[in-house]
Design a protein around this motif. Structure first.
Motif, PDB file in Angstrom:
ATOM      1  N   LYS A 333     -23.354 -41.174  14.811  1.00  0.00           N
ATOM      2  CA  LYS A 333     -24.712 -41.182  15.348  1.00  0.00           C
ATOM      3  C   LYS A 333     -25.539 -42.237  14.621  1.00  0.00           C
ATOM      4  O   LYS A 333     -25.501 -42.343  13.395  1.00  0.00           O
ATOM      5  CB  LYS A 333     -25.348 -39.798  15.193  1.00  0.00           C
ATOM      6  CG  LYS A 333     -26.568 -39.594  16.067  1.00  0.00           C
ATOM      7  CD  LYS A 333     -26.926 -38.119  16.200  1.00  0.00           C
ATOM      8  CE  LYS A 333     -28.047 -37.938  17.208  1.00  0.00           C
ATOM      9  NZ  LYS A 333     -28.382 -36.525  17.423  1.00  0.00           N
ATOM     10  N   TYR A 338     -23.138 -45.805  20.019  1.00  0.00           N
ATOM     11  CA  TYR A 338     -22.869 -44.361  20.004  1.00  0.00           C
ATOM     12  C   TYR A 338     -23.024 -43.755  21.403  1.00  0.00           C
ATOM     13  O   TYR A 338     -22.176 -42.984  21.864  1.00  0.00           O
ATOM     14  CB  TYR A 338     -23.816 -43.669  19.022  1.00  0.00           C
ATOM     15  CG  TYR A 338     -23.605 -42.175  18.914  1.00  0.00           C
ATOM     16  CD1 TYR A 338     -22.474 -41.649  18.287  1.00  0.00           C
ATOM     17  CD2 TYR A 338     -24.540 -41.290  19.452  1.00  0.00           C
ATOM     18  CE1 TYR A 338     -22.287 -40.271  18.188  1.00  0.00           C
ATOM     19  CE2 TYR A 338     -24.368 -39.912  19.353  1.00  0.00           C
ATOM     20  CZ  TYR A 338     -23.232 -39.415  18.721  1.00  0.00           C
ATOM     21  OH  TYR A 338     -23.041 -38.066  18.629  1.00  0.00           O
ATOM     22  N   ASP A 339     -24.110 -44.113  22.109  1.00  0.00           N
ATOM     23  CA  ASP A 339     -24.319 -43.580  23.459  1.00  0.00           C
ATOM     24  C   ASP A 339     -23.216 -44.039  24.410  1.00  0.00           C
ATOM     25  O   ASP A 339     -22.754 -43.269  25.263  1.00  0.00           O
ATOM     26  CB  ASP A 339     -25.685 -44.017  24.004  1.00  0.00           C
ATOM     27  CG  ASP A 339     -26.824 -43.181  23.426  1.00  0.00           C
ATOM     28  OD1 ASP A 339     -26.541 -42.074  22.920  1.00  0.00           O
ATOM     29  OD2 ASP A 339     -27.983 -43.635  23.471  1.00  0.00           O
ATOM     30  N   LEU A 342     -20.214 -41.855  23.903  1.00  0.00           N
ATOM     31  CA  LEU A 342     -20.390 -40.548  24.535  1.00  0.00           C
ATOM     32  C   LEU A 342     -20.211 -40.642  26.048  1.00  0.00           C
ATOM     33  O   LEU A 342     -19.571 -39.788  26.673  1.00  0.00           O
ATOM     34  CB  LEU A 342     -21.763 -39.977  24.204  1.00  0.00           C
ATOM     35  CG  LEU A 342     -22.026 -39.566  22.746  1.00  0.00           C
ATOM     36  CD1 LEU A 342     -23.425 -38.989  22.615  1.00  0.00           C
ATOM     37  CD2 LEU A 342     -20.990 -38.561  22.261  1.00  0.00           C
ATOM     38  N   ASN A 343     -20.775 -41.699  26.648  1.00  0.00           N
ATOM     39  CA  ASN A 343     -20.632 -41.894  28.091  1.00  0.00           C
ATOM     40  C   ASN A 343     -19.169 -42.044  28.480  1.00  0.00           C
ATOM     41  O   ASN A 343     -18.700 -41.461  29.463  1.00  0.00           O
ATOM     42  CB  ASN A 343     -21.417 -43.131  28.542  1.00  0.00           C
ATOM     43  CG  ASN A 343     -22.902 -42.999  28.302  1.00  0.00           C
ATOM     44  OD1 ASN A 343     -23.405 -41.907  28.045  1.00  0.00           O
ATOM     45  ND2 ASN A 343     -23.620 -44.116  28.359  1.00  0.00           N
ATOM     46  N   SER A 380     -28.747 -36.384  32.376  1.00  0.00           N
ATOM     47  CA  SER A 380     -28.739 -35.747  31.051  1.00  0.00           C
ATOM     48  C   SER A 380     -28.749 -34.230  31.148  1.00  0.00           C
ATOM     49  O   SER A 380     -28.145 -33.530  30.322  1.00  0.00           O
ATOM     50  CB  SER A 380     -29.947 -36.218  30.231  1.00  0.00           C
ATOM     51  OG  SER A 380     -29.915 -37.612  30.051  1.00  0.00           O
ATOM     52  N   HIS A 389     -25.635 -33.340  28.740  1.00  0.00           N
ATOM     53  CA  HIS A 389     -25.214 -34.118  27.568  1.00  0.00           C
ATOM     54  C   HIS A 389     -26.426 -34.698  26.865  1.00  0.00           C
ATOM     55  O   HIS A 389     -27.543 -34.702  27.408  1.00  0.00           O
ATOM     56  CB  HIS A 389     -24.243 -35.232  27.987  1.00  0.00           C
ATOM     57  CG  HIS A 389     -24.800 -36.184  29.010  1.00  0.00           C
ATOM     58  ND1 HIS A 389     -25.528 -37.294  28.676  1.00  0.00           N
ATOM     59  CD2 HIS A 389     -24.746 -36.164  30.369  1.00  0.00           C
ATOM     60  CE1 HIS A 389     -25.879 -37.944  29.774  1.00  0.00           C
ATOM     61  NE2 HIS A 389     -25.419 -37.274  30.818  1.00  0.00           N
ATOM     62  N   GLN A 390     -26.215 -35.208  25.655  1.00  0.00           N
ATOM     63  CA  GLN A 390     -27.309 -35.708  24.821  1.00  0.00           C
ATOM     64  C   GLN A 390     -27.496 -37.212  24.940  1.00  0.00           C
ATOM     65  O   GLN A 390     -28.370 -37.780  24.291  1.00  0.00           O
ATOM     66  CB  GLN A 390     -27.043 -35.338  23.361  1.00  0.00           C
ATOM     67  CG  GLN A 390     -26.993 -33.836  23.111  1.00  0.00           C
ATOM     68  CD  GLN A 390     -26.667 -33.502  21.666  1.00  0.00           C
ATOM     69  OE1 GLN A 390     -26.305 -34.379  20.896  1.00  0.00           O
ATOM     70  NE2 GLN A 390     -26.823 -32.230  21.298  1.00  0.00           N
ATOM     71  N   SER A 391     -26.684 -37.847  25.766  1.00  0.00           N
ATOM     72  CA  SER A 391     -26.795 -39.290  25.926  1.00  0.00           C
ATOM     73  C   SER A 391     -27.800 -39.614  27.033  1.00  0.00           C
ATOM     74  O   SER A 391     -28.370 -38.725  27.668  1.00  0.00           O
ATOM     75  CB  SER A 391     -25.422 -39.874  26.266  1.00  0.00           C
ATOM     76  OG  SER A 391     -25.503 -41.270  26.436  1.00  0.00           O
TER      77      SER A 391
END
Length: 723
Positions: A333, A338-339, A342-343, A380, A389-391
């Motif tokens: 993070k 980072y995003d 996650l994607n 999201s 999700h948090q992205s």
């Protein structure tokens, strides 16, 4: 493994090179009688071990070499060719039960053409690979049923014909010793059944054609699996409990002393002095040697009375083996990508986990259509089909999903393992710097898969060549070209509308053994020298053509297979107008295994314990371990030898150096990479521009036909058959 202290004052009183008959009672209790020269068995001799094993035959400088006979206390015997302590060449093995194999051997494994006669009356005659029936062969059972066709890993697999003693027969495709796919079953009376075969009745589909109106209409295809084939069981080969190479003694006090007999000295080296030993970096000493950590992170040879000078140093200097470290930076993070990670993980989990019907390997042309792609929106807060999700919100695209799902099946990739590697709790690792193309590379934590960002042009090339690529990898089981598992795109929503395309590939160096040297080889010389200073070169440094200081020596069967496959792969790439590809080669030096080797990630065990070397016995266990044996194939876990080379000082761009006679036993990994560059307008302009400044034959950007020819010529100069 026996330890034989062979020093004898009488031996050194004789002129060097003189052979004589000797009898040696060794401290271990073993006994040798036969020809002796330079403090080693050399010529014809007999060696008797305390456990009852015995070898009678030819020796060369302390190793079994030539014709010989090895017998075990169990009554098993091998008679035939030996090479460097291994059963290698033509030979006959009779096990303790009476089963007999007569044919070709490579490094203790049945490999090549051979016949196996079983004590129960069954017989197999055909091709073998890595110890099992593999290739074309004929198996006949004692009841006169027989199968003629393709084999894989000891089972009937591929196209083949089964003929029963009652006259019935099946012609068609097989998988795991059973009909699978298109095939025809014929009865002796002329009736036949044509269809698609499977053990699963739901997948079975076909038509029965009786020879007369009174045919057997109650017959069911499943009877073939559970009745006709019930007695057609292939006998297994009894495992050899102790290999001759594991019994070979280490002759202390001789020039051949080594824990595994791996390093050998040039046959034309000076012989008018007491035997000396050459280290892995080219130095010579008279005393004991061991690998040690010198405090700087390098593993070097520690020798008594070592001579630091050497006329055989290469352009890269001494072969210093530094403990390998995991490549790349963990994406945690706060990392700029980072995003994106996650994607990517969310998209892969969605694509692979999505329910899909069972696919046949025979794909329709529509599956390869460039328009065959799926867009999925990932808000999201989540949706009916996607999790929260948090992205940031993004869109996900799958290119030709049916094709890549089938490729994963073809490459035996388990869907759950695939998702776990890429989408598990462990983060991806980003390699320290982008490639020459500007692409970024990411590795999964277990090193199984490499993810590369793609330019739009590269994506178009892969989609264009996908039908030919699929047919090629399906037809060539041992292809060396990159394995592709998925092609995707992440599109970020909002003002940026940024698109990131990426491909998921197999990582060639996913192994439990450290890669000590890696080379990227094209066959061109312009710009093909590493720019790093020698002090910064480590096992993760990818060296280039003008850095290469080895010739790779492959066993005969491996070499023949290698040449055939390189020709096939280059013809495929040439037809697809691809150029600028490379052969990526990784070397693991068997006597320089570090304690700091990376933890295995592919199911292979790293050598453990307090020993820094992989001994001959450990290598034999490696070769015969079921998991290792299954993973050993062309370009993967291949035992081989390399010979060190040096370049002439008056020839700056000499691609292949002069052989020095210094040999090292290695495990090889290699494959053809960077296969998505076609000969487009930019490469044509690059060729025209550089041709005016440099020798046109030395530059990388050339026509695909010329590139293929030059690449093959170079590869076949640095890969040779081990004599």
């Amino acid at each position: 493994m026996s330890v034989a202290h062979a020093d004898d004052a009488d031996d050194y009183s004789r002129p060097t090179g003189e052979s004589y008959h000797a009898e040696k009672a060794l401290p271990s209790g073993d006994f040798y009688t036969g020809q002796w020269r330079d403090n080693l068995p050399h010529g014809h001799g007999k060696y008797l071990w305390t456990d009852g094993c015995m070898y009678v035959g030819e020796w060369h400088r302390g190793k079994t070499m030539g014709k010989g006979r090895f017998s075990w206390p169990s009554g098993a015997t091998y008679e035939g060719d030996f090479k460097n302590g291994y059963m290698d060449g033509k030979g006959t093995y009779i096990d303790s039960s009476g089963d007999l194999y007569r044919g070709s051997w490579v490094m203790n494994l049945r490999h090549g053409q051979g016949t196996k006669s079983y004590v129960n009356g069954d017989c197999y005659d055909g091709e073998w690979r890595r110890g099992s029936q593999d290739g074309h062969g004929r198996y006949q059972w004692k009841n006169e049923n027989h199968y003629i066709g393709q084999w894989k890993n000891g089972t009937m697999n591929g196209n083949g014909t089964m003929i029963w003693s009652n006259g019935n027969r099946y012609d068609g495709s097989w998988e795991d010793a059973a009909p699978k796919g298109n095939g025809t079953f014929r009865w002796s009376d002329g009736s036949f059944y044509v269809g698609v075969w499977s053990k699963d009745p739901k997948e079975q589909n076909g038509t029965y054609y009786p020879s007369t109106s009174s045919g057997n209409f109650e017959w069911q295809p499943q009877q073939v699996f559970y009745v006709d084939l019930s007695e057609c069981v292939v006998c297994t080969c009894q495992r050899i409990p102790v290999l001759p190479s594991q019994k070979m003694p280490v002759w202390y006090g001789s020039s051949e002393q080594s824990s595994s007999g791996n390093r050998t000295k040039s046959s034309n080296s000076s012989s008018n002095e007491r035997p000396r030993r050459r280290s892995v970096d080219g130095r010579v000493s008279n005393g004991e040697m061991e690998l040690r950590n010198n405090g700087s992170g390098y593993l070097q040879i520690d020798e008594n009375n070592s001579d630091s000078s050497s006329s055989n140093r290469s352009s890269l200097g001494a072969l210093r083996i530094q403990p390998a470290k995991k490549q790349g930076q963990t994406i945690s993070k706060g990392h700029k990508n980072y995003d994106l990670m996650l994607n990517l993980q969310l998209g892969i989990r969605h694509s692979v986990g999505r329910p899909a019907p069972a696919t046949s390997l025979d794909l329709k042309a529509s599956a390869f259509d460039p328009k065959e792609k799926l867009w999925t929106k990932f808000p999201s807060e989540g949706s009916k089909y996607t999790p929260p999700h948090q992205s940031v919100e993004f869109k996900w695209k799958d290119y030709c999903p049916v094709v890549f799902r089938t490729l994963r099946k073809l490459f035996s990739v388990d869907a759950a393992d695939y998702m776990l590697s890429i989408c598990g709790n462990d983060a991806l690792r980003e390699l320290s710097s982008p490639g020459k193309s500007g692409s970024f590379f990411y590795l999964t934590n277990d090193d199984r898969y490499m993810i590369k960002t793609m330019k739009k042009a590269e994506t178009k090339v892969l989609i264009r060549m996908l039908p030919a690529y699929y047919n090629h990898v399906r037809a060539c089981e041992n292809t060396l070209v990159t394995k592709f598992f998925g092609l995707h795109c992440v599109k970020l929503t909002g003002t940026a509308q940024k698109k990131v395309r990426f491909v998921i590939m197999g990582n060639l160096f996913c192994t439990g053994y450290s890669i000590h040297r890696r080379f990227d080889l094209k066959g061109s010389s312009h710009g093909r020298l590493t720019t790093k200073p020698e002090s910064e070169i480590d096992p993760n440094t990818t060296l280039k053509d003008l850095d290469l200081n080895f010739i790779f020596r492959l066993q005969k069967n491996w070499f023949q297979e290698f040449c055939r496959q390189v020709d096939r792969d280059c013809e495929f790439l040439e037809q697809e107008r691809i150029m600028d590809y490379s052969l990526l080669v990784g070397l693991h030096f068997r006597e320089a295994s570090s304690k700091d080797s990376a933890t295995p990630t592919s199911g292979a065990r790293t050598p453990t314990g307090n020993h820094e070397r992989v001994s001959r016995a450990e290598m034999d266990r490696f070769l015969l371990d079921a998991s290792k044996l299954a993973s050993m194939r062309l370009g993967i876990n291949m035992p081989a030898r390399v010979e060190r080379t040096v370049r002439r000082s008056d020839c700056e761009n000499q691609l292949v150096g002069e052989p020095t006679g210094e040999f090292y036993d290695v495990i090889l990994y290699f494959g053809v990479i960077d296969i998505l560059q076609d000969y487009d307008i930019s490469k044509k302009l690059e060729h025209a521009y550089k041709s005016m400044q440099y020798d046109p034959t030395s530059i990388s950007a050339v026509d695909p036909k010329q590139y293929s020819r030059r690449f093959r010529d170079f590869i076949f100069r640095i890969f040779v058959e081990d004599s």
